[in-house]
Write a protein that holds these residues in place. Structure first.
Motif, PDB file in Angstrom:
ATOM      1  N   VAL A  71     -10.027   0.763  -4.998  1.00 34.61           N
ATOM      2  CA  VAL A  71      -8.422   1.069  -5.120  1.00 34.61           C
ATOM      3  C   VAL A  71      -8.154   1.338  -6.798  1.00 34.61           C
ATOM      4  O   VAL A  71      -8.688   0.966  -7.499  1.00 34.61           O
ATOM      5  CB  VAL A  71      -7.663  -0.261  -4.778  1.00 34.61           C
ATOM      6  N   LEU A  75      -5.392   1.861  -9.245  1.00 33.57           N
ATOM      7  CA  LEU A  75      -4.365   1.158  -9.719  1.00 33.57           C
ATOM      8  C   LEU A  75      -3.536   2.087 -10.445  1.00 33.57           C
ATOM      9  O   LEU A  75      -3.869   2.887 -11.079  1.00 33.57           O
ATOM     10  CB  LEU A  75      -4.639  -0.003 -10.566  1.00 33.57           C
ATOM     11  N   TYR A  83      -2.694   3.373  -5.738  1.00 27.66           N
ATOM     12  CA  TYR A  83      -3.150   2.628  -4.614  1.00 27.66           C
ATOM     13  C   TYR A  83      -3.879   3.415  -3.535  1.00 27.66           C
ATOM     14  O   TYR A  83      -3.894   3.114  -2.415  1.00 27.66           O
ATOM     15  CB  TYR A  83      -1.936   1.933  -3.942  1.00 27.66           C
ATOM     16  N   THR A 113      -5.256   3.523   2.325  1.00 30.60           N
ATOM     17  CA  THR A 113      -3.952   3.273   1.217  1.00 30.60           C
ATOM     18  C   THR A 113      -3.952   1.858   1.100  1.00 30.60           C
ATOM     19  O   THR A 113      -3.923   0.907   2.350  1.00 30.60           O
ATOM     20  CB  THR A 113      -2.837   3.805   1.721  1.00 30.60           C
ATOM     21  N   SER A 114      -3.848   1.172  -0.191  1.00 32.26           N
ATOM     22  CA  SER A 114      -3.916  -0.266  -0.496  1.00 32.26           C
ATOM     23  C   SER A 114      -2.418  -0.394  -0.819  1.00 32.26           C
ATOM     24  O   SER A 114      -1.439   0.551  -0.988  1.00 32.26           O
ATOM     25  CB  SER A 114      -4.879  -0.561  -1.420  1.00 32.26           C
ATOM     26  N   SER A 115      -2.107  -1.718  -1.395  1.00 30.52           N
ATOM     27  CA  SER A 115      -0.790  -1.933  -1.945  1.00 30.52           C
ATOM     28  C   SER A 115      -0.957  -2.956  -3.072  1.00 30.52           C
ATOM     29  O   SER A 115      -1.917  -3.609  -3.120  1.00 30.52           O
ATOM     30  CB  SER A 115       0.184  -2.409  -0.867  1.00 30.52           C
ATOM     31  N   VAL A 141      -4.056  -5.892  -3.133  1.00 29.99           N
ATOM     32  CA  VAL A 141      -4.882  -5.805  -4.217  1.00 29.99           C
ATOM     33  C   VAL A 141      -4.823  -7.302  -4.892  1.00 29.99           C
ATOM     34  O   VAL A 141      -5.907  -7.762  -5.228  1.00 29.99           O
ATOM     35  CB  VAL A 141      -4.342  -4.720  -5.231  1.00 29.99           C
TER      36      VAL A 141
END
Lengths: 198, 152
Positions: A28, A30, A55, A69-71, A75
């Motif tokens: 991911v 940041l 992200y 897609t992360s958040s 994380v």
């Protein structure tokens, strides 16, 4: 009977998924403090993927990286321990000196307190002090003066309780000017020490 | 340096060289330092296992391991920050750095676990010069802050 079939079907699906893409981790990107030109290029046997937005994420699989897609929350839940162990970011300071002397200017006398505070925050500080001069005088004079300036900073830090073993001093004379001048120019911005605190 | 210094090595020049050599020696072997350490942390170096304590100076080819309750944070000489969570294996395979030019090469491998990375001067100077590998992937670092997990 019915549930056995269902179980067999689930197993077949799992095997199928496993055959085409075994999960092998994830990446991911940041948000960056500077916010400029940050990216991670992910390369696997099965393909490549560029992460260049905060992200943006990649699932690593045997079939290559899959975009995701992360958040912040995801994380934190997966990488919280690693992020909590992150050391303090290195800090840099520049202190200025009175012409021809190893005495701080009045402004830099006050700035010295922030240098000390930054060092005191760290359980094992690692401090590099690099002294410089302006171009007035001979090389020999300025080499010596730049070393003295670095030593003055070291002594002041040691006097306030920082271990001398954690401070390295270097004198660079008039070789590395912050503001380029000709020879024999009394440029105040070149009469400085650079302090790197890690 | 002026040619004069080679032709006529005065005592002062010789003393300066000694000082520079002394300052450069520990830096040549040291590539970074453990700044934070929690739970079980060890460092493997040339077949030896060292306790991964805060303050330990790291060398190229060191491998850091954390236990189920472990975490470790290191600052590299180029200002890169690497920190690993529990059950992680991180090898600092290669680290060359010229502090004057910021040129260098940094290759690390996360064999297992979780890793957070802020890249340093090496990646800033040259976008191809820093990579982080996992057993299945290679990450090219373009000056950045990211996290990576290896295995599931």
């Amino acid at each position: 009977m019915n549930s056995l079939w269902r179980r067999l079907a689930a197993l077949a699906l799992a095997v199928l998924l496993g055959a085409c893409s075994t999960p092998q981790g994830n990446v991911v990107l940041l948000p960056d403090a500077d916010g400029k030109n940050t990216a991670v290029f992910v390369k696997q046997d099965g393909g490549e993927l560029l992460l260049d937005k905060p992200y943006a994420a990649a699932q690593l699989t045997s079939a290559g990286p899959k975009p995701a897609t992360s958040s912040a929350a995801q994380v934190q839940s997966q990488f919280g321990a690693a992020l909590a162990a992150r050391p303090l970011a290195p800090a840099q300071f520049t202190l200025y000196f009175i012409e021809g002397k190893d005495e701080f200017t009045d402004v830099s006398k006050r700035e010295f307190d922030s240098v000390f505070a930054e060092i005191a925050k760290r359980p094992v500080p690692d401090v590099l002090v690099i002294g410089h001069t302006d171009s007035v005088g001979t090389d020999a004079f300025n080499d010596n003066l730049s070393r003295q300036r670095a030593e003055v900073v070291k002594r002041a830090l040691v006097a306030r309780g920082i271990s001398a073993a954690n401070i390295v001093t270097v004198g660079r004379g008039k070789r590395e000017q912050l503001v380029a001048t000709g020879d024999n120019v009394a440029e105040a911005r070149n009469r400085r020490v650079e302090i790197l605190v890690r | 340096m002026k040619p004069d210094a080679f032709r006529d090595p005065t005592p002062r020049a010789a003393a300066l060289l000694l000082v520079l050599a002394a300052a450069a020696l520990p830096a040549a072997a040291e590539i970074g330092q453990i700044k934070t350490s929690k739970g079980q942390v060890t460092v493997e170096r040339a077949g030896q296992v060292l306790p991964g304590e805060v303050g330990l100076r790291l060398e190229a080819a060191d491998t850091l391991k954390t236990g189920p309750d472990g975490a470790v944070g290191i600052t590299m000489r180029d200002n890169a920050l690497l920190s690993a969570g529990p059950n992680s294996i991180l090898s600092l395979e290669r680290f060359d750095f010229d502090a004057t030019t910021s040129q260098g090469r940094f290759d690390a491998q996360l064999q297992r676990g979780t890793l957070a990375v802020v890249s340093g001067r090496i990646a800033k100077q040259s976008p191809q010069a820093m990579t982080v590998r996992t057993p299945s992937a290679q990450l090219g670092v373009r000056g950045t802050d990211f996290v990576v997990a290896a295995g599931e």
